[in-house]
Design a protein around this motif. Structure first.
Motif, PDB file in Angstrom:
ATOM      1  N   ILE A  16      -4.487  -9.924 -12.118  1.00 30.04           N
ATOM      2  CA  ILE A  16      -5.475  -8.868 -11.858  1.00 30.04           C
ATOM      3  C   ILE A  16      -6.827  -9.496 -11.496  1.00 30.04           C
ATOM      4  O   ILE A  16      -7.497  -9.081 -10.547  1.00 30.04           O
ATOM      5  CB  ILE A  16      -5.629  -7.943 -13.086  1.00 30.04           C
ATOM      6  N   ASP A  19      -6.666 -10.924  -7.979  1.00 29.96           N
ATOM      7  CA  ASP A  19      -6.631  -9.861  -6.970  1.00 29.96           C
ATOM      8  C   ASP A  19      -8.031  -9.295  -6.731  1.00 29.96           C
ATOM      9  O   ASP A  19      -8.459  -9.104  -5.585  1.00 29.96           O
ATOM     10  CB  ASP A  19      -5.683  -8.741  -7.413  1.00 29.96           C
ATOM     11  N   GLN A  23     -10.563  -9.647  -3.358  1.00 29.79           N
ATOM     12  CA  GLN A  23     -11.120  -8.488  -2.662  1.00 29.79           C
ATOM     13  C   GLN A  23     -12.631  -8.638  -2.478  1.00 29.79           C
ATOM     14  O   GLN A  23     -13.195  -8.278  -1.436  1.00 29.79           O
ATOM     15  CB  GLN A  23     -10.820  -7.207  -3.440  1.00 29.79           C
ATOM     16  N   PRO A  36     -11.976   0.299  -8.811  1.00 28.03           N
ATOM     17  CA  PRO A  36     -11.185   1.380  -9.413  1.00 28.03           C
ATOM     18  C   PRO A  36     -11.392   1.442 -10.929  1.00 28.03           C
ATOM     19  O   PRO A  36     -11.615   0.417 -11.578  1.00 28.03           O
ATOM     20  CB  PRO A  36      -9.741   0.980  -9.067  1.00 28.03           C
ATOM     21  N   ALA A  40      -7.021   3.695 -13.717  1.00 27.11           N
ATOM     22  CA  ALA A  40      -6.306   3.543 -12.448  1.00 27.11           C
ATOM     23  C   ALA A  40      -5.738   2.135 -12.305  1.00 27.11           C
ATOM     24  O   ALA A  40      -4.600   1.953 -11.850  1.00 27.11           O
ATOM     25  CB  ALA A  40      -7.244   3.852 -11.279  1.00 27.11           C
ATOM     26  N   LEU A  41      -6.500   1.125 -12.707  1.00 24.74           N
ATOM     27  CA  LEU A  41      -6.017  -0.256 -12.631  1.00 24.74           C
ATOM     28  C   LEU A  41      -4.874  -0.484 -13.623  1.00 24.74           C
ATOM     29  O   LEU A  41      -3.902  -1.185 -13.312  1.00 24.74           O
ATOM     30  CB  LEU A  41      -7.158  -1.234 -12.915  1.00 24.74           C
ATOM     31  N   GLU A  43      -2.711   1.718 -14.600  1.00 21.38           N
ATOM     32  CA  GLU A  43      -1.519   2.341 -14.023  1.00 21.38           C
ATOM     33  C   GLU A  43      -0.984   1.507 -12.857  1.00 21.38           C
ATOM     34  O   GLU A  43       0.221   1.337 -12.697  1.00 21.38           O
ATOM     35  CB  GLU A  43      -1.863   3.758 -13.545  1.00 21.38           C
ATOM     36  N   GLN A  44      -1.905   0.964 -12.037  1.00 29.87           N
ATOM     37  CA  GLN A  44      -1.484   0.162 -10.885  1.00 29.87           C
ATOM     38  C   GLN A  44      -0.712  -1.077 -11.317  1.00 29.87           C
ATOM     39  O   GLN A  44       0.301  -1.439 -10.696  1.00 29.87           O
ATOM     40  CB  GLN A  44      -2.716  -0.247 -10.067  1.00 29.87           C
ATOM     41  N   TYR A  45      -1.176  -1.729 -12.392  1.00 30.50           N
ATOM     42  CA  TYR A  45      -0.547  -2.979 -12.824  1.00 30.50           C
ATOM     43  C   TYR A  45       0.415  -2.780 -13.994  1.00 30.50           C
ATOM     44  O   TYR A  45       0.969  -3.753 -14.504  1.00 30.50           O
ATOM     45  CB  TYR A  45      -1.628  -3.996 -13.213  1.00 30.50           C
ATOM     46  N   ASP A  46       0.608  -1.517 -14.404  1.00 31.60           N
ATOM     47  CA  ASP A  46       1.526  -1.207 -15.500  1.00 31.60           C
ATOM     48  C   ASP A  46       1.190  -2.043 -16.729  1.00 31.60           C
ATOM     49  O   ASP A  46       2.030  -2.775 -17.266  1.00 31.60           O
ATOM     50  CB  ASP A  46       2.982  -1.452 -15.071  1.00 31.60           C
TER      51      ASP A  46
END
Length: 242
Positions: A16, A19, A23, A36, A40-41, A43-46
């Motif tokens: 994470i 990444d 960016q 984000p 949200a992060l 959920e994105q990375y579980d």
């Protein structure tokens, strides 16, 4: 099982972190971009919000993002520092921010000196100058506008130098020994070409550093470095006078 979970968490933390860093450094998320939200992060990375929170805390400590209560996290405007009493290297300033450096040569013209050049170089006699304009980039964003005149009577080799590959500042330091330097620092509002070159709105506060250097035989160069005000600061370290 506990050590495996810890190892997985550490690997995910690094993923994470990398990444988001990529960016920011690539310019995909420019200064002012909102990261984000934690949920949200997660959920994105579980992963857990705690893992995301640790990543964002680390990025904030590194100065890459700013965390604001109830607003979220935002990419910061990177700010480099340079010493007032030194001839600093713009590339080193940018690399100190962990951002990739590049420069673009915008103008290169050899000509007879004008009254403005004589004023800039503080030289009364006729002079031949090389006029150079460069933009220095931190990542994909303009970081500094360089406007320079070089006294070709003092440094004739500059006429054949490849300033598209190597900026004039480090080239001069390596080529010509200087004996005296003078700095002048002021604030301006960006207008016209400066605002366009730095990709800022007209009226944006900018820091201007003007420097003259001399050798024992006369003036070498005058350079005007213009920085958006939120991307640079000047520092000085000194001791009490005896």
């Amino acid at each position: 099982m506990g050590s495996m979970a810890t190892g997985k968490e550490a690997t995910l933390h690094q993923r994470i972190l990398s990444d988001i860093e990529n960016q920011i450094v690539s310019g995909a998320w420019p200064p002012g971009h909102r990261i984000p939200f934690e949920l949200a992060l997660a959920e994105q990375y579980d992963c857990s919000r705690m893992t995301v929170n640790k990543v964002l805390t680390q990025l904030a400590r590194a100065g890459l993002i700013e965390r604001r209560k109830r607003s979220g996290s935002f990419v910061t405007h990177p700010q480099a520092q340079s010493a007032i009493l030194e001839i600093h290297d713009i590339k080193s300033e940018i690399l100190s921010l962990n951002l990739p450096y590049s420069h673009k040569l915008m103008k290169l013209a050899e000509r007879r000196g004008r009254s403005e050049d004589s004023r800039r170089l503080q030289f009364a006699g006729p002079v031949t100058v090389l006029e150079i304009t460069c933009i220095h980039y931190a990542g994909s964003r303009p970081f500094c506008l360089e406007d320079r005149v070089i006294n070709l009577d003092a440094v004739p080799e500059a006429a054949n130098a490849d300033f598209a590959s190597l900026p004039p500042g480090p080239w001069l330091i390596n080529q010509v020994p200087w004996s005296t330097a003078e700095h002048q620092i002021r604030a301006i509002s960006a207008e016209g070409e400066a605002a366009a070159s730095l990709d800022v709105a007209k009226g944006t506060a900018c820091l201007v550093v003007e420097r003259r250097t001399w050798s024992p035989s006369g003036p070498i160069t005058h350079v005007r470095l213009t920085y958006p005000g939120d991307r640079h600061s000047l520092v000085a370290r000194f001791t009490p006078a005896s």
